[in-house]
Design a protein around this motif. Structure first.
Motif, PDB file in Angstrom:
ATOM      1  N   TYR A  74       0.939  -1.181  -0.147  1.00 11.55           N
ATOM      2  CA  TYR A  74      -0.082  -0.032  -0.018  1.00 11.55           C
ATOM      3  C   TYR A  74       0.931   1.195  -0.022  1.00 11.55           C
ATOM      4  O   TYR A  74       0.662   2.366  -0.768  1.00 11.55           O
ATOM      5  CB  TYR A  74      -0.841   0.166   1.229  1.00 11.55           C
ATOM      6  CG  TYR A  74      -1.475   1.430   1.389  1.00 11.55           C
ATOM      7  CD1 TYR A  74      -2.391   1.894   0.725  1.00 11.55           C
ATOM      8  CD2 TYR A  74      -1.017   1.952   2.648  1.00 11.55           C
ATOM      9  CE1 TYR A  74      -3.022   3.401   0.805  1.00 11.55           C
ATOM     10  CE2 TYR A  74      -1.614   3.474   2.784  1.00 11.55           C
ATOM     11  CZ  TYR A  74      -2.453   4.036   2.038  1.00 11.55           C
ATOM     12  OH  TYR A  74      -2.982   5.123   2.152  1.00 11.55           O
ATOM     13  N   GLU A  79      -2.001   0.550  -4.126  1.00 12.36           N
ATOM     14  CA  GLU A  79      -3.168  -0.475  -4.452  1.00 12.36           C
ATOM     15  C   GLU A  79      -3.398  -1.307  -3.180  1.00 12.36           C
ATOM     16  O   GLU A  79      -2.878  -1.402  -2.112  1.00 12.36           O
ATOM     17  CB  GLU A  79      -2.548  -1.087  -5.731  1.00 12.36           C
ATOM     18  CG  GLU A  79      -2.424  -0.361  -6.822  1.00 12.36           C
ATOM     19  CD  GLU A  79      -2.024  -1.052  -7.942  1.00 12.36           C
ATOM     20  OE1 GLU A  79      -1.526  -2.280  -7.810  1.00 12.36           O
ATOM     21  OE2 GLU A  79      -2.184  -0.514  -9.075  1.00 12.36           O
ATOM     22  N   PHE A  80      -4.831  -1.933  -3.218  1.00 15.14           N
ATOM     23  CA  PHE A  80      -5.386  -2.331  -2.118  1.00 15.14           C
ATOM     24  C   PHE A  80      -5.903  -3.718  -2.578  1.00 15.14           C
ATOM     25  O   PHE A  80      -6.608  -4.402  -1.737  1.00 15.14           O
ATOM     26  CB  PHE A  80      -6.471  -1.648  -1.521  1.00 15.14           C
ATOM     27  CG  PHE A  80      -6.294  -0.228  -1.177  1.00 15.14           C
ATOM     28  CD1 PHE A  80      -5.715  -0.071   0.219  1.00 15.14           C
ATOM     29  CD2 PHE A  80      -6.251   0.556  -1.863  1.00 15.14           C
ATOM     30  CE1 PHE A  80      -5.365   1.252   0.665  1.00 15.14           C
ATOM     31  CE2 PHE A  80      -6.016   1.966  -1.645  1.00 15.14           C
ATOM     32  CZ  PHE A  80      -5.702   2.310  -0.326  1.00 15.14           C
ATOM     33  N   PRO A  87      -8.515  -4.176   6.729  1.00 18.45           N
ATOM     34  CA  PRO A  87      -8.074  -2.896   6.235  1.00 18.45           C
ATOM     35  C   PRO A  87      -6.596  -2.587   6.486  1.00 18.45           C
ATOM     36  O   PRO A  87      -6.136  -3.191   7.590  1.00 18.45           O
ATOM     37  CB  PRO A  87      -8.991  -1.786   7.164  1.00 18.45           C
ATOM     38  CG  PRO A  87     -10.214  -2.641   7.612  1.00 18.45           C
ATOM     39  CD  PRO A  87      -9.671  -3.938   7.619  1.00 18.45           C
ATOM     40  N   LEU A 228     -10.324   1.258  10.578  1.00 18.15           N
ATOM     41  CA  LEU A 228      -9.292   1.019   9.467  1.00 18.15           C
ATOM     42  C   LEU A 228      -8.205   0.133   9.789  1.00 18.15           C
ATOM     43  O   LEU A 228      -7.348  -0.331   9.052  1.00 18.15           O
ATOM     44  CB  LEU A 228      -8.557   2.242   9.336  1.00 18.15           C
ATOM     45  CG  LEU A 228      -9.506   3.376   8.440  1.00 18.15           C
ATOM     46  CD1 LEU A 228      -8.718   4.728   8.719  1.00 18.15           C
ATOM     47  CD2 LEU A 228      -9.625   3.016   6.859  1.00 18.15           C
ATOM     48  N   ILE A 301     -11.471   7.288   6.354  1.00 22.02           N
ATOM     49  CA  ILE A 301     -11.490   6.179   5.631  1.00 22.02           C
ATOM     50  C   ILE A 301     -11.440   6.471   4.084  1.00 22.02           C
ATOM     51  O   ILE A 301     -10.426   6.124   3.512  1.00 22.02           O
ATOM     52  CB  ILE A 301     -12.942   5.271   5.619  1.00 22.02           C
ATOM     53  CG1 ILE A 301     -13.023   5.070   7.014  1.00 22.02           C
ATOM     54  CG2 ILE A 301     -12.976   4.448   4.519  1.00 22.02           C
ATOM     55  CD1 ILE A 301     -14.356   3.993   7.069  1.00 22.02           C
ATOM     56  N   TRP A 302     -12.147   7.684   3.607  1.00 23.87           N
ATOM     57  CA  TRP A 302     -11.810   8.029   2.248  1.00 23.87           C
ATOM     58  C   TRP A 302     -10.334   8.769   2.275  1.00 23.87           C
ATOM     59  O   TRP A 302      -9.768   8.349   0.895  1.00 23.87           O
ATOM     60  CB  TRP A 302     -12.657   9.066   1.903  1.00 23.87           C
ATOM     61  CG  TRP A 302     -14.157   8.580   1.497  1.00 23.87           C
ATOM     62  CD1 TRP A 302     -15.342   8.428   1.980  1.00 23.87           C
ATOM     63  CD2 TRP A 302     -14.234   8.052   0.207  1.00 23.87           C
ATOM     64  NE1 TRP A 302     -16.175   7.867   1.131  1.00 23.87           N
ATOM     65  CE2 TRP A 302     -15.661   7.551  -0.221  1.00 23.87           C
ATOM     66  CE3 TRP A 302     -13.400   7.695  -0.987  1.00 23.87           C
ATOM     67  CZ2 TRP A 302     -16.407   6.870  -1.031  1.00 23.87           C
ATOM     68  CZ3 TRP A 302     -14.085   7.282  -2.310  1.00 23.87           C
ATOM     69  CH2 TRP A 302     -15.452   6.604  -2.321  1.00 23.87           C
ATOM     70  N   TYR A 305      -7.743   5.813   2.123  1.00 19.20           N
ATOM     71  CA  TYR A 305      -7.810   5.087   0.652  1.00 19.20           C
ATOM     72  C   TYR A 305      -7.476   6.003  -0.502  1.00 19.20           C
ATOM     73  O   TYR A 305      -8.021   5.609  -1.502  1.00 19.20           O
ATOM     74  CB  TYR A 305      -9.112   4.356   0.371  1.00 19.20           C
ATOM     75  CG  TYR A 305      -9.141   3.026   1.449  1.00 19.20           C
ATOM     76  CD1 TYR A 305      -9.049   1.719   0.555  1.00 19.20           C
ATOM     77  CD2 TYR A 305      -9.431   3.062   2.691  1.00 19.20           C
ATOM     78  CE1 TYR A 305      -9.202   0.392   1.445  1.00 19.20           C
ATOM     79  CE2 TYR A 305      -9.508   1.935   3.318  1.00 19.20           C
ATOM     80  CZ  TYR A 305      -9.321   0.547   2.633  1.00 19.20           C
ATOM     81  OH  TYR A 305      -9.318  -0.538   3.440  1.00 19.20           O
ATOM     82  N   ALA A 311     -10.241   0.498  -6.104  1.00 23.82           N
ATOM     83  CA  ALA A 311      -9.001  -0.243  -5.415  1.00 23.82           C
ATOM     84  C   ALA A 311      -7.945  -0.086  -6.145  1.00 23.82           C
ATOM     85  O   ALA A 311      -6.657  -0.194  -5.399  1.00 23.82           O
ATOM     86  CB  ALA A 311      -9.666  -1.573  -5.150  1.00 23.82           C
ATOM     87  N   PRO A 369     -14.994   3.454  -0.368  1.00 24.85           N
ATOM     88  CA  PRO A 369     -13.963   3.086  -1.369  1.00 24.85           C
ATOM     89  C   PRO A 369     -14.290   1.789  -1.724  1.00 24.85           C
ATOM     90  O   PRO A 369     -14.647   0.785  -0.905  1.00 24.85           O
ATOM     91  CB  PRO A 369     -12.702   3.236  -0.701  1.00 24.85           C
ATOM     92  CG  PRO A 369     -12.761   4.360   0.150  1.00 24.85           C
ATOM     93  CD  PRO A 369     -14.431   4.208   0.841  1.00 24.85           C
ATOM     94  N   ALA A 371     -12.419  -0.814  -2.388  1.00 28.06           N
ATOM     95  CA  ALA A 371     -11.561  -1.808  -1.706  1.00 28.06           C
ATOM     96  C   ALA A 371     -11.924  -2.198  -0.039  1.00 28.06           C
ATOM     97  O   ALA A 371     -12.035  -3.169   0.448  1.00 28.06           O
ATOM     98  CB  ALA A 371     -10.203  -1.433  -1.318  1.00 28.06           C
ATOM     99  N   TYR A 372     -12.619  -1.091   0.571  1.00 28.96           N
ATOM    100  CA  TYR A 372     -13.114  -1.188   1.790  1.00 28.96           C
ATOM    101  C   TYR A 372     -14.383  -2.185   1.533  1.00 28.96           C
ATOM    102  O   TYR A 372     -14.706  -2.982   2.521  1.00 28.96           O
ATOM    103  CB  TYR A 372     -13.546  -0.070   2.480  1.00 28.96           C
ATOM    104  CG  TYR A 372     -13.690   0.271   3.907  1.00 28.96           C
ATOM    105  CD1 TYR A 372     -12.621   0.120   4.718  1.00 28.96           C
ATOM    106  CD2 TYR A 372     -15.190  -0.070   4.432  1.00 28.96           C
ATOM    107  CE1 TYR A 372     -12.762   0.056   6.133  1.00 28.96           C
ATOM    108  CE2 TYR A 372     -15.154  -0.047   5.892  1.00 28.96           C
ATOM    109  CZ  TYR A 372     -13.964   0.055   6.536  1.00 28.96           C
ATOM    110  OH  TYR A 372     -14.218  -0.085   8.048  1.00 28.96           O
TER     111      TYR A 372
END
Length: 691
Positions: A74, A79-80, A87, A228, A301-302, A305, A311, A369, A371-372
């Motif tokens: 990351y 990238e996730f 998380p 997270l 969170i936003w 990410y 993602a 997001p 990925a989340y």
């Protein structure tokens, strides 16, 4: 008793929590000046020393391979798609030191990167391109810093609820806890989620006493950090709800120091702010606080990410994030993970339920997001069925007794006794519980919620999943400081602390394998639990030291771990291991080293007694007779190829039979507590593998 505090004095449970209706435990002067900070600093320094000196001998354990590479990928790529079921905040925090030094990042065509197989890619990074044992030192120190923060949070919570002496005793118990030390030095998220659970409750309890901008921000950021770190963060919600209800129902007003020009219309002036006395007004204020805290969490969170929905950094292909479902066992096929996998069942029908419905709604409206949302869905699928081991039994669906048994046999007896003493101290009035009842009730509700949830789950693979319960346990045990007002009580508490200290020093540095005296200690732990409870692949460095001290012994290793034993500088041949590593070892005389989890057959049923029933034994005898026969004269090339293939297949099952039989034999030696050593002659090998 000292002079009572003025009614106009601002009280803060982190500074001077009130202790009412209970005799003083220690002289008032013991907590003034430089003494208390010096004692706390000394205890934290001791925690740091115990954690660091114990972890330097541990090799990279099973889950560190995936957690570490997840955080570093990351930080490097943004990238996730590696390890989506968590998380990455805690992992990114741990990987920070490595991001600042030189290392070799594998090329994009490295096995595992494109498909999100964090096991393959992590092994390639740590054991192929780089010196993983050198790189992991910095991340482990970062986790130890979180351990220090956890201990300090426990102190403040114990002090706020039960008073200064109880807080200090809770800190001592946390500092000596084998459970917190075991996981507070490894690059996983078990300790970090524990920290953010308790920190969130502490920050909300402070907010319940006085609403200020700093406290509002602290509560929002602590909840954001929790969300997270692990997708189990909603388990704190019942505790926060009960805490809010207590604030609404109490007689004491809610002190508000924000937007006083607006709030002042609904309350009365108080020192430096506004006091909301009515329950309806307090309820409205709490709803507003919840909205602000939720907005902080949502925004955090936003931001974490990258303020983007996709993602992947390059979303030109418009492909959904993909990965690989976690599998346990080299013989299990790789499961590709994509949106269809997480949202549809085996028949292709949509999976229903609150979480999946929320994920679909979140995708449609891009609320969070990608990925989340994806990781939230993957978490539910990855916990469906995992092999578990308990007291010699195996199960894919788990046991309701798993975590209670794990708690009883892996928690120091001294801490459990002090917890009972703390309960008695509270019920008998030896210590006051009214220092911060909102925090106390919130802590108890969280402990109950978390305990019930884990007991009802089918995810029975490790005691580490109940680490978040231990702060509540040691805080309750700290309340037994109330008995220190009498000589007998002081002696009993001191004896329990001394017992815990001896247990700690005795198990050092093998904290991961700690089992208490109820079952005879760690040497018998494998009879009850396996996997991360005792064997997480952590003793390969110690095996390398053993091999250097015994250069005349031929090491044949059956290893449970995600690393590559060949990178540790000692020659070894590989027996059936969790990960396929190198060619097979010859079944000749030598030193056979078997990981406990392999020996028990937790992830390979061929090593279990249940596999070797009468039918299997009869087939094994027939197979042995076939491969023992001399080749017929004039054997054709095709027949010879079939015979050699039959011999190779028999050789595989013969190795499984050997490991099964070694499980009934007392080891000649142990390396740590996860590796059993058997020194076998050729006659021993033949005898153990004969039909």
């Amino acid at each position: 008793m000292g002079k009572p505090a003025s009614r106009h004095r601002h009280e803060d449970p982190l500074v001077d929590p009130p202790v009412k209706d209970a005799p003083p435990v220690l002289p008032a002067g013991a907590f003034r000046g430089w003494r208390l900070p010096a004692v706390i600093a000394a205890l934290l320094a001791g925690v740091f020393a115990l954690a660091l000196t114990s972890v330097v001998g541990d090799s990279i354990n099973f889950d560190e391979t995936s957690h570490f590479i997840r955080g570093l990928s990351y930080l490097r790529t943004g990238e996730f798609h590696l390890r989506p079921e968590h998380p990455p905040l805690a992992e990114a925090w741990a990987a920070l030191p490595v991001a600042l030094v030189d290392y070799q990042w594998p090329p994009p065509d490295t096995p595992g990167w494109r498909r999100g197989n964090y096991w393959l890619f992590g092994r390639a990074f740590l054991f192929g391109s780089n010196d993983g044992e050198r790189l992991i030192i910095g991340p482990r120190i970062m986790v130890i810093l979180l351990l220090l923060a956890t201990c300090l949070t426990i102190y403040f919570m114990g002090r706020a609820v039960f008073g200064p002496a109880a807080g200090l005793l809770a800190l001592v118990l946390a500092a000596l806890s084998p459970t917190l030390l075991a996981h507070g030095r490894l690059v996983t998220n078990d300790l970090s989620v524990t920290l953010f659970f308790v920190l969130t409750m502490l920050m909300f309890a402070r907010l319940a006493r006085s609403v200020t901008w700093p406290r509002l921000a602290a509560a929002g950021l602590s909840l954001a950090a929790l969300s997270l770190t692990k997708f189990s963060w909603p388990l704190v919600a019942p505790a926060l709800i009960v805490m809010a209800v207590m604030v609404i129902g109490r007689r004491q007003g809610l002190q508000v120091h924000v937007l006083r020009s607006v709030v002042g219309r609904f309350g009365c002036e108080a020192q430096g702010g506004v006091s909301l006395a009515g329950r309806v007004r307090r309820a409205v204020a709490l709803v507003a606080i919840i909205l602000v805290v939720s907005a902080i969490m949502w925004g955090a969170i936003w931001c974490f990410y990258g303020c983007r929905y996709a993602a992947m950094v390059d979303d030109s292909t418009h492909q959904p994030v993909t990965g690989v479902a976690q599998t346990r066992g080299a013989d299990q096929p790789e499961k590709p993970v994509d949106w269809d996998y997480v949202l549809l069942d085996g028949s292709g029908a949509p999976i229903t339920g609150f979480v999946m419905d929320f994920v679909r709604w979140g995708r449609d409206h891009r609320i969070l997001p990608e990925a989340y949302l994806y990781g939230l869905a993957v978490t539910g699928r990855s916990a469906e069925a995992r092999p578990g081991y308990l007291n010699g039994e195996y199960s894919l669906t788990g046991w309701r007794s798993y975590f209670p048994i794990a708690f009883i046999i892996k928690t120091p007896i001294a801490i459990m006794l002090l917890a009972v003493g703390g309960l008695l101290a509270v019920f008998t009035g030896r210590v006051s519980w009214r220092g911060d009842p909102v925090l106390l009730v919130g802590l108890l509700v969280f402990a109950f919620t978390y305990a019930v949830t884990t007991i009802l789950s089918n995810f029975n693979i490790g005691h580490r999943h109940i680490v978040p319960l231990y702060p509540a346990l040691v805080i309750l045990a700290g309340a037994s400081a109330g008995w220190m007002t009498v000589r007998t009580g002081r002696r009993l508490v001191a004896a329990a602390v001394l017992w815990l200290l001896c247990a700690n020093l005795w198990i050092h540095p093998h904290y991961l394998a700690y089992f208490n005296e109820l079952i005879g200690g760690p040497s018998r732990g494998h009879l009850y639990l396996a996997d991360s409870n005792i064997d997480w692949g952590q003793d390969i460095k110690r095996l390398a030291k053993y091999a250097r001290a015994h250069p005349d012994e031929a090491i044949k290793l059956a290893y449970f771990g995600s690393g590559d034993p060949r990178r540790y500088g000692f020659p070894c041949e590989m027996l059936p291991s969790f990960q396929p590593i190198g060619g097979p070892a010859g079944l000749t005389a030598g030193t056979y080293v078997i990981s406990v989890t392999q020996l028990l057959g937790v992830y390979d049923s061929r090593f279990r007694d249940s596999f070797w029933d009468q039918d299997k034994l009869a087939a094994y005898r027939r197979w042995h007779e076939q491969v023992s026969q001399s080749p017929p004269p004039g054997e054709s090339a095709e027949d010879r190829a079939q015979r050699l293939d039959l011999i190779r297949q028999f050789d595989v099952i013969r190795r499984a039979r050997l490991i099964n039989r070694l499980g009934h034999r007392e080891p000649d030696d142990r390396i740590g507590y996860s590796l059993h050593v058997f020194r076998l002659t050729q006659d021993d090998v033949d005898s153990l593998t004969c039909p």
